[in-house]
Each structure stands twice: as C-alpha cells, then as structure tokens.
Design a protein around this motif. Structure first.
Motif, PDB file in Angstrom:
ATOM      1  N   GLN A 305      12.893 -27.738  -4.666  1.00 15.00           N
ATOM      2  CA  GLN A 305      12.403 -28.171  -5.967  1.00 15.00           C
ATOM      3  C   GLN A 305      12.382 -27.032  -6.994  1.00 15.00           C
ATOM      4  O   GLN A 305      11.477 -26.934  -7.827  1.00 15.00           O
ATOM      5  CB  GLN A 305      10.988 -28.760  -5.808  1.00 15.00           C
ATOM      6  N   VAL A 306      13.390 -26.171  -6.953  1.00 14.55           N
ATOM      7  CA  VAL A 306      13.402 -24.995  -7.834  1.00 14.55           C
ATOM      8  C   VAL A 306      13.567 -25.389  -9.294  1.00 14.55           C
ATOM      9  O   VAL A 306      13.078 -24.689 -10.183  1.00 14.55           O
ATOM     10  CB  VAL A 306      14.526 -24.029  -7.392  1.00 14.55           C
ATOM     11  N   ASP A 307      14.227 -26.505  -9.564  1.00 14.34           N
ATOM     12  CA  ASP A 307      14.429 -26.921 -10.952  1.00 14.34           C
ATOM     13  C   ASP A 307      13.111 -27.183 -11.676  1.00 14.34           C
ATOM     14  O   ASP A 307      13.084 -27.199 -12.904  1.00 14.34           O
ATOM     15  CB  ASP A 307      15.289 -28.182 -11.006  1.00 14.34           C
ATOM     16  N   LEU A 310       9.131 -23.943 -13.184  1.00 15.83           N
ATOM     17  CA  LEU A 310       8.446 -23.533 -14.412  1.00 15.83           C
ATOM     18  C   LEU A 310       7.388 -24.550 -14.828  1.00 15.83           C
ATOM     19  O   LEU A 310       6.451 -24.196 -15.549  1.00 15.83           O
ATOM     20  CB  LEU A 310       9.461 -23.340 -15.541  1.00 15.83           C
ATOM     21  N   GLN A 311       7.534 -25.794 -14.385  1.00 16.08           N
ATOM     22  CA  GLN A 311       6.518 -26.809 -14.712  1.00 16.08           C
ATOM     23  C   GLN A 311       5.408 -26.874 -13.667  1.00 16.08           C
ATOM     24  O   GLN A 311       4.272 -27.231 -13.998  1.00 16.08           O
ATOM     25  CB  GLN A 311       7.175 -28.193 -14.838  1.00 16.08           C
ATOM     26  N   THR A 312       5.724 -26.541 -12.421  1.00 21.26           N
ATOM     27  CA  THR A 312       4.741 -26.744 -11.348  1.00 21.26           C
ATOM     28  C   THR A 312       4.055 -25.465 -10.885  1.00 21.26           C
ATOM     29  O   THR A 312       2.951 -25.525 -10.342  1.00 21.26           O
ATOM     30  CB  THR A 312       5.431 -27.398 -10.134  1.00 21.26           C
ATOM     31  N   GLU A 368      13.918 -17.759 -13.420  1.00 26.95           N
ATOM     32  CA  GLU A 368      14.118 -18.955 -14.230  1.00 26.95           C
ATOM     33  C   GLU A 368      13.772 -18.678 -15.690  1.00 26.95           C
ATOM     34  O   GLU A 368      14.461 -19.137 -16.601  1.00 26.95           O
ATOM     35  CB  GLU A 368      13.262 -20.104 -13.688  1.00 26.95           C
ATOM     36  N   GLN A 369      12.694 -17.921 -15.928  1.00 28.35           N
ATOM     37  CA  GLN A 369      12.338 -17.534 -17.295  1.00 28.35           C
ATOM     38  C   GLN A 369      13.438 -16.683 -17.922  1.00 28.35           C
ATOM     39  O   GLN A 369      13.761 -16.830 -19.108  1.00 28.35           O
ATOM     40  CB  GLN A 369      11.023 -16.757 -17.298  1.00 28.35           C
ATOM     41  N   GLY A 370      14.015 -15.776 -17.101  1.00 22.61           N
ATOM     42  CA  GLY A 370      15.073 -14.917 -17.614  1.00 22.61           C
ATOM     43  C   GLY A 370      16.273 -15.709 -18.091  1.00 22.61           C
ATOM     44  O   GLY A 370      16.848 -15.419 -19.148  1.00 22.61           O
ATOM     45  N   GLN A 371      16.674 -16.735 -17.328  1.00 22.98           N
ATOM     46  CA  GLN A 371      17.801 -17.567 -17.743  1.00 22.98           C
ATOM     47  C   GLN A 371      17.492 -18.297 -19.040  1.00 22.98           C
ATOM     48  O   GLN A 371      18.348 -18.416 -19.920  1.00 22.98           O
ATOM     49  CB  GLN A 371      18.139 -18.563 -16.633  1.00 22.98           C
ATOM     50  N   LYS A 372      16.256 -18.764 -19.169  1.00 20.23           N
ATOM     51  CA  LYS A 372      15.853 -19.461 -20.388  1.00 20.23           C
ATOM     52  C   LYS A 372      15.851 -18.520 -21.585  1.00 20.23           C
ATOM     53  O   LYS A 372      16.295 -18.878 -22.679  1.00 20.23           O
ATOM     54  CB  LYS A 372      14.462 -20.072 -20.175  1.00 20.23           C
ATOM     55  N   ARG A 373      15.377 -17.291 -21.387  1.00 26.28           N
ATOM     56  CA  ARG A 373      15.366 -16.309 -22.471  1.00 26.28           C
ATOM     57  C   ARG A 373      16.792 -15.912 -22.872  1.00 26.28           C
ATOM     58  O   ARG A 373      17.043 -15.623 -24.047  1.00 26.28           O
ATOM     59  CB  ARG A 373      14.565 -15.077 -22.058  1.00 26.28           C
ATOM     60  N   CYS A 374      17.705 -15.864 -21.919  1.00 23.30           N
ATOM     61  CA  CYS A 374      19.095 -15.555 -22.245  1.00 23.30           C
ATOM     62  C   CYS A 374      19.667 -16.615 -23.188  1.00 23.30           C
ATOM     63  O   CYS A 374      20.371 -16.289 -24.157  1.00 23.30           O
ATOM     64  CB  CYS A 374      19.932 -15.476 -20.973  1.00 23.30           C
ATOM     65  N   LEU A 713       1.203 -36.822  -4.277  1.00 25.13           N
ATOM     66  CA  LEU A 713       1.668 -35.442  -4.134  1.00 25.13           C
ATOM     67  C   LEU A 713       1.725 -34.808  -5.511  1.00 25.13           C
ATOM     68  O   LEU A 713       2.770 -34.630  -6.109  1.00 25.13           O
ATOM     69  CB  LEU A 713       3.051 -35.425  -3.482  1.00 25.13           C
ATOM     70  N   SER A 714       0.575 -34.470  -6.055  1.00 23.55           N
ATOM     71  CA  SER A 714       0.504 -33.965  -7.421  1.00 23.55           C
ATOM     72  C   SER A 714       1.202 -32.643  -7.600  1.00 23.55           C
ATOM     73  O   SER A 714       1.606 -32.273  -8.694  1.00 23.55           O
ATOM     74  CB  SER A 714      -0.962 -33.813  -7.842  1.00 23.55           C
ATOM     75  N   ALA A 715       1.360 -31.904  -6.518  1.00 25.48           N
ATOM     76  CA  ALA A 715       1.965 -30.573  -6.636  1.00 25.48           C
ATOM     77  C   ALA A 715       3.484 -30.630  -6.607  1.00 25.48           C
ATOM     78  O   ALA A 715       4.141 -29.620  -6.765  1.00 25.48           O
ATOM     79  CB  ALA A 715       1.481 -29.665  -5.511  1.00 25.48           C
ATOM     80  N   HIS A 716       4.078 -31.813  -6.398  1.00 23.58           N
ATOM     81  CA  HIS A 716       5.524 -31.891  -6.235  1.00 23.58           C
ATOM     82  C   HIS A 716       6.103 -32.915  -7.194  1.00 23.58           C
ATOM     83  O   HIS A 716       5.437 -33.844  -7.633  1.00 23.58           O
ATOM     84  CB  HIS A 716       5.890 -32.327  -4.809  1.00 23.58           C
ATOM     85  N   THR A 717       7.388 -32.714  -7.508  1.00 23.08           N
ATOM     86  CA  THR A 717       8.168 -33.708  -8.208  1.00 23.08           C
ATOM     87  C   THR A 717       9.438 -33.916  -7.431  1.00 23.08           C
ATOM     88  O   THR A 717      10.172 -32.970  -7.195  1.00 23.08           O
ATOM     89  CB  THR A 717       8.493 -33.239  -9.642  1.00 23.08           C
TER      90      THR A 717
END
Length: 731
Positions: A305-307, A310-312, A368-374, A713-717
């Motif tokens: 669930q790496v995608d 940043l939300q979880t 993931e933040q780094g890719q978004k900042r790029c 399962l509130s911690a997962h999507t």
C-alpha cells in the motif's frame, strides 16, 4: 534479436501543406543528408480526383562502414524501396520503406507518418517507427547491428533539422501559405446524374455525423461530433524535453515502448513518465531489465500500500523529535534539498524504541515527498527536475552508530530504497566526516548502486567551506547556520532517546528480515504439486457473505469453494527456502479420506486462474458450517497470446521455481445486511456462480463490497486492480 525504434510525436508548427512542400524538396537528392545519394521514381499513380498520390522510389544510400566489411559484403551502396502515400483530402502522408539490398539476410522496416495536429489544424505531427532484424551477415551480425543503429539514430535528429531547413527556405522565398486540397468542379452532366440518383452535394448524409465528422457543414442539421484525440496517450517530443529532459532518440524509444507495454498489459495504476524513466536510467535503458525491475516495484507497492503512505502514515511524536532530518529549500539546480544530521541521531535508540518498521515507513514517506517536490519544482523553475540533493552532516558520528543491528537495519532500508526509488538521488553531499566514517562506508557502500555512488561528494573537517565546497552546489542564503551559513534550519536537534521508551516485548536485533508492512491485509502462500493451499472460514449464521481478492504471482491455479459440516484439521507444509517469511506457507485442510458429496460439497465451480491475473469475488452462504477456499495447481501448461509477459509474470519467474505456484490473497466475512448495504443485489438463498465479465458496473459492485469489508480497517486503504473482474450473480 530484433531491434525496434519508436519515436515520440514531433510537432512542426506549420500547416500540413507547407510541410509537404518542404518534404518534397528532399527529392531526388538532398545535400543536407550526406548518406542519401539520390532516388529514382519507380512508379507513380493518382486517384481520379487527385486526392491520393502514391509514389514509389528506389533510394540509394551510402553506409559509413569499415572498408573491409564493404569488401566482404561485395557492395558499396545499399538500396531501399520507399512508398509514399499522400492523402490531400485527409491531410496525411504515410511513408513505408524496406531494404532491397541483402533482403534475405537483413530485414529493415520503417514506417513514418505526417498528419494534422488533433488540437491545432495549423500544425503538423510526425511519428516514426522502425525495426531491424539481422538474420545472418557473414559472421559480422553484431558489428552490422551496431553500425546500423548508430547511423539510424544519427539520421533521426537530422531528418527533423532538414525539414525545418527547407521550411525556412520556403519562407525566405515568400511562400508562407499553400491552400488546402479541394475537390475538382463537377460537370453539369455529372451533377444532373448525381441528382437523379438522389445525391445532393449540398446535403450532408446522416452517416457523416455517425462517423465522427468534426465540422458542421453549411446547411446541415447534424451537429459537430466531439471525437476523442487519438494522440491522448502519446508522448510528444516537446513534452519530453520540458518535463523529462534531453534524451537521445533511442532513450525516447525505450521510454515510449515501456510505457506502451504498461498501458497494454498492466491493468492497474500506470506510473508517471518520470518514474518509468528512472527505472530505465537505473538499467542503462535496457528495456527488458528495466521492465523486470519496474514489475517487482509495482507488485511491492501494491502489496504494501505504498501509494497511500502520504495519506496514512503519521510519524510518531518520538520520531518527529529525535529523527534529525528534514526538507530545506533547494540547491542551485532547483533540486529539493534534504538535510540529515546523522551524527546527532541516536540510531540505536530509535531502532530499539520504534523498531525497523517505523523507520522504514518514515524513509519511504520521505522518498514519496521527494518525488512530489520534484514535480512541484519542475513546474516552478520551468525545466525538468527528477531527483533531489541530500546533505548529510556527520558531526558527532562515533562507534555508537556502528551498533550491528542498527547497521543491518540501515542496509535493509538502503536495499528497499535502491530497488524501488532508483535514480532519485541527484547528489549526496557528506560533510564533517570523522575518522570512524571509513568503517561505516566500507559496510554500506557495497549495497549502493555504482551509479548512485558516483554522486557522492565527501568532505572531511572544514573542507566543505570555501570554493569547491558547498557554495558550488548551494546558494549562500540556503546553507544552514550550523554549517557556517546564514539560513536558519528547522531540522530537529536529536539527542539520546530515553531508555524508558525502548520496546520490551520484542528486541529488534532478533529479527533477520525487515518485515515491511507487518499488518499488511494480504497473505502469501505457495501452491505445490499435489498440495493445494486451503483456508477455512467458519460461518455461524446462514446469510453471510465471503469476499476474496487474490493475485496469482506464479503459475496457473484452480480456485474452488467447498462447504463441510465437519471442522477440517490443519496440515501445514512449511516453506523450506530462505525467503520463507515472504513466500508464505502451504496449508491443507481437506483430508484425503474425505469423499466429495459425502463429507463436503462444492459451492462454486472450479475457476482456472492464469499467472498474473487479479481475481475478486464473493459468495453468499446458505448454511452455517465450515467453508474452505482452495487453490490448487492447474495441470495444463500456461498459454499466452502475446510475446510479452505481464507485470507479475516477470517478477514471479525470478522468484519461484516451476514446480510450485505462488499467490497473494485477502478474504473477509460480512454479515448479509452489511453486504446488501453496498447495493449489490444478491438473492440470499440462491446458488452462486462465478462469471467472467469485462463490465465496469459489475466490478464496481465488487469493489463496493470489498470496500465495505474494509471499513473496520481504518489504518488501510485497499487498492484494487481491475485486471479481471469476477462477480457473483443469482441464478
């Protein structure tokens, strides 16, 4: 091996007719292309109305090859047959070429096309594709292949420059507009004959609207149709240059071909272009190796669930206080800058207090933040930025940082990042390296890719100050204050983690494998020959719903659902490989002495599931008891309709031997009322069956059902790949 090339869409900001006039200037000879020695028209034809013009030429080319090779081959020049079909009505030109020389030894095929830009009819698009297949060439196959590819790629860019050269020449001659083709006038007799049979040239037939006419004709009651652009999924050369950077023609081709393969074969979320390009760069644009690496990463991202990290993921307060790293503006090239004060970080305390799991999650969230900042900086600075810079301060590094479990955790984290975030580090600046640093570097460097190691710049003592130091890469107003700069840096100061916060229930150093997402909703299992994998679900109330979602990672399996009033006994076969923790176990429940139809009954028809497929389904139970979900090996050999393997096929073929299959599964039981709340219309007492369907609405129903099952399962999507949707319907 067949070499292939596919160009991006190149755009000339001139009308089609003007580009065609420039193109015709290349014949019969073209001094601007030295290898093109001349051409001769073999045959030529036109349609009655002049709309279609076909010309077939023999083209003479000089090949820049060693004299010895030419002497062995017995030729000085090579000849190609080129067929040009221009359609002035549709405003298209199709160019088809093949080699005439050595046609029985070498097969060269090329297709080019000019067409009107789908969004601007005053612009012209150009696309090019080619293939080279050297069957035999006097033992010089590899040499000929290299020469051919080198010359071809050199002429690709030259071809565009030649067209632009002749366009400028036309404009300098005062030719800036060429009228579009119009049909010849119809004679009075032909017009009367047309009216007699019911054809009125002023009336547009209704079929023209149905066929996607994009312009409304005068006097027509048929509105203009809005046709989708055929180039919507194509890469344009201008886009590549603006957002991805300067690529060679073959690098562009590799990106386009891998991207097309993902669109055709991978039914899940398609990575962004810059993400695909990183994997190609990591494998030196070897498309097969890059595809293999990318497939592994896509499966890894889905399973854990790496995608959604940043939300979880919310770092614990202890991590925010003692993890001495953070983002800090950007370097001189516009790359996002991350500062890590590793010498001030209590790595042993963080591992003991939080465990490897939290540290890995935090590192992944940073990537993931780094890719978004790029992406943000690419839009901000107007040029491609696909990597970031990391500044590591080693002031305070000592033997405490060489704590063995901590180093092992660091190495495992590096391995995960290297495998899934390649080519994201643009530059690593290491400052104030102490004497103990060479020991740490000796341990860590073998796990770092060679391309990444070349980006490391290491400064000991105060060598980072002055020319040749940080000022060469960072603006003075960005250099942190603790390194002699003027900029305040908000990176936490770190310090020793209190031992009272250490974990006591499980010591991390006893773990041999990093567990990644320990609470992943998926389970892994092996299906062995003669040993199916089975799981049991006990149903206490009759009207319940069993839902499942599984991916076949290796081999072909048969899925079945059974019911029994007797509780089965577990027979477990442990995985024997070193990767048992990730490969999963094999569990058998149905005793071999049980008789089908007496001790247990089949509730669903057997479903053959092919390697690489993702299956979702459900079953409404009729009776209480024990329901067994079974996966067993399919006896027949897997077949494939394409020469390219699917995403999970490539990964599985590397990990599991042919005598066993591997799958990743998830299941849950819902009360019937909860399932009905999803508006999935199922009859409570009807017998269910699995049906294959490509219908989107049916898959949406299953997705709704599974989402309901995950409400707790509130911690997962759960991200569902609609590769192959199966749904339950009442008979």
């Amino acid at each position: 091996m067949v070499q292939k090339y596919q160009s991006p869409v190149r755009v000339y900001k001139y009308p089609f007719e003007l580009v065609m006039a420039a193109y015709e200037k290349r014949f019969p000879t073209c001094p601007e292309i030295p290898v093109f020695l001349g051409s001769e028209i073999l045959q030529e034809s036109k349609s009655d109305d002049g709309a279609v013009h076909i010309v077939e030429r023999s083209c003479k080319l000089n090949v820049d090859a060693p004299r010895l090779l030419k002497k062995i081959a017995g030729v000085e020049y090579v000849f190609f047959i080129q067929k040009n079909t221009v359609n002035w009505k549709e405003r298209t030109l199709l160019i088809e070429a093949h080699n005439e020389t050595f046609a029985n030894r070498v097969v060269v095929l090329e297709t080019c096309s000019y067409s009107v830009h789908p969004e601007n009819e005053e612009w012209t698009c150009f696309e090019q594709s080619a293939s080279l297949d050297i069957k035999s060439f006097f033992g010089f196959e590899n040499t000929v292949e290299k020469i051919a590819m080198k010359q071809y790629t050199a002429n690709i860019k030259r071809g565009k420059e030649v067209i632009e050269h002749y366009l400028k020449e036309l404009i300098s001659q005062g030719i800036t507009f060429i009228p579009q083709w119009t049909p010849p006038p119809v004679s009075r007799q032909k017009e009367k004959r047309a009216l007699a049979v019911g054809h009125n040239p002023g009336i547009v037939p209704a079929e023209s609207c149905m066929l996607g006419t994009t312009k409304e004709q005068p006097g027509s009651s048929c509105p203009a149709a809005e046709a989708a652009s055929p180039d919507a999924d194509k890469l344009h050369a201008d886009y590549i240059e603006r957002y991805l950077g300067q690529l060679t023609p073959m690098q562009e081709s590799c990106l386009i071909r891998l991207r097309q393969w993902l669109q055709e074969m991978h039914k899940g979320k398609i990575p962004k272009d810059e993400h695909i390009l990183r994997f190609l760069r990591a494998r030196d644009f070897n498309i097969d190796k890059a595809r293999e690496m990318l497939c592994q990463s896509l499966t890894w991202r889905k399973q854990y669930q790496v995608d959604y990290i940043l939300q979880t993921w919310r770092p614990p307060s202890l991590l925010e206080e003692y993890y001495t790293g953070g983002w800090h503006y950007q370097d001189k090239d516009g790359r996002p800058l991350y500062i890590l004060c590793l010498g001030q970080m209590d790595t042993k305390g963080l591992v003991k207090a939080l465990g490897e799991e939290s540290l890995l999650r935090h590192v992944l969230s940073i990537n993931e933040q780094g890719q978004k900042r790029c992406e943000e900086n690419t839009n901000l600075f107007g040029h491609p930025i696909t990597s970031w810079t990391c500044l590591v301060d080693l002031e305070g590094l000592n033997m405490r940082h060489l704590w063995r479990p901590g180093v092992k955790a660091l190495l495992r984290i590096i391995e995960v990042v290297e495998d899934n975030y390649p080519e994201t580090l643009g530059r690593l600046l290491i400052v104030r390296a102490p004497r103990v640093f060479p020991v740490l570097w000796t341990l860590v460097s073998p796990f770092i890719n060679e391309n990444t190691r070349q980006k490391f710049l290491i400064y000991s003592g105060n060598n980072y100050q002055g020319p040749g130091g940080l000022v060469d890469y960072l603006d003075k107003d960005v250099i942190p204050d603790f390194l002699g700069g003027e900029c305040m840096c908000n990176v936490p100061e770190g310090g020793l983690v209190p031992k009272s916060l250490y974990q006591t229930d499980e010591e991390p150093e006893n773990s041999d494998h990093i567990r990644l997402w320990t609470e992943t909703i998926y389970h892994s299992a092996n299906v062995l020959k003669g040993a199916p994998h089975e799981i049991v679900v006990e149903i206490l109330e009759g009207e319940s719903v069993i839902t499942w979602d599984f991916d076949i990672l290796k081999g072909d399996v048969v899925f079945c659902l059974f019911h029994s009033k007797r509780a089965p006994k577990t027979i477990r076969k442990e995985a024997t490989s070193s990767s048992a923790s990730t490969a999963g176990d094999n569990v058998q429940l149905i005793d071999k002495s049980w008789v089908l139809g007496v001790d247990y009954s089949r509730m669903e028809s057997p479903l053959v599931c092919r390697e690489g497929e993702s299956i979702q389904g459900s079953h409404v139970t009729r009776w209480p008891g024990f329901y067994v979900l079974q996966w067993k090996m399919h006896s027949s050999l897997p077949c494939s309709g394409t020469s390219l393997h699917r995403v999970d096929d490539v990964l599985a073929s590397l990990q599991v031997s042919s005598h066993k299959c591997k799958l990743m599964y998830y299941f849950e039981v819902l009360a019937s009322k909860d399932f009905r709340n999803c508006d999935l219309m199922l009859a409570a007492h009807s017998k269910q069956t699995l049906l294959n369907s490509a219908c989107g609405s049916s898959f949406d129903s299953i997705q709704c059902a599974i989402n309901c099952s995950l409400n707790r399962l509130s911690a997962h999507t759960l991200y569902i790949q609609p590769q192959r949707a199966y749904y339950a319907l009442p008979r």
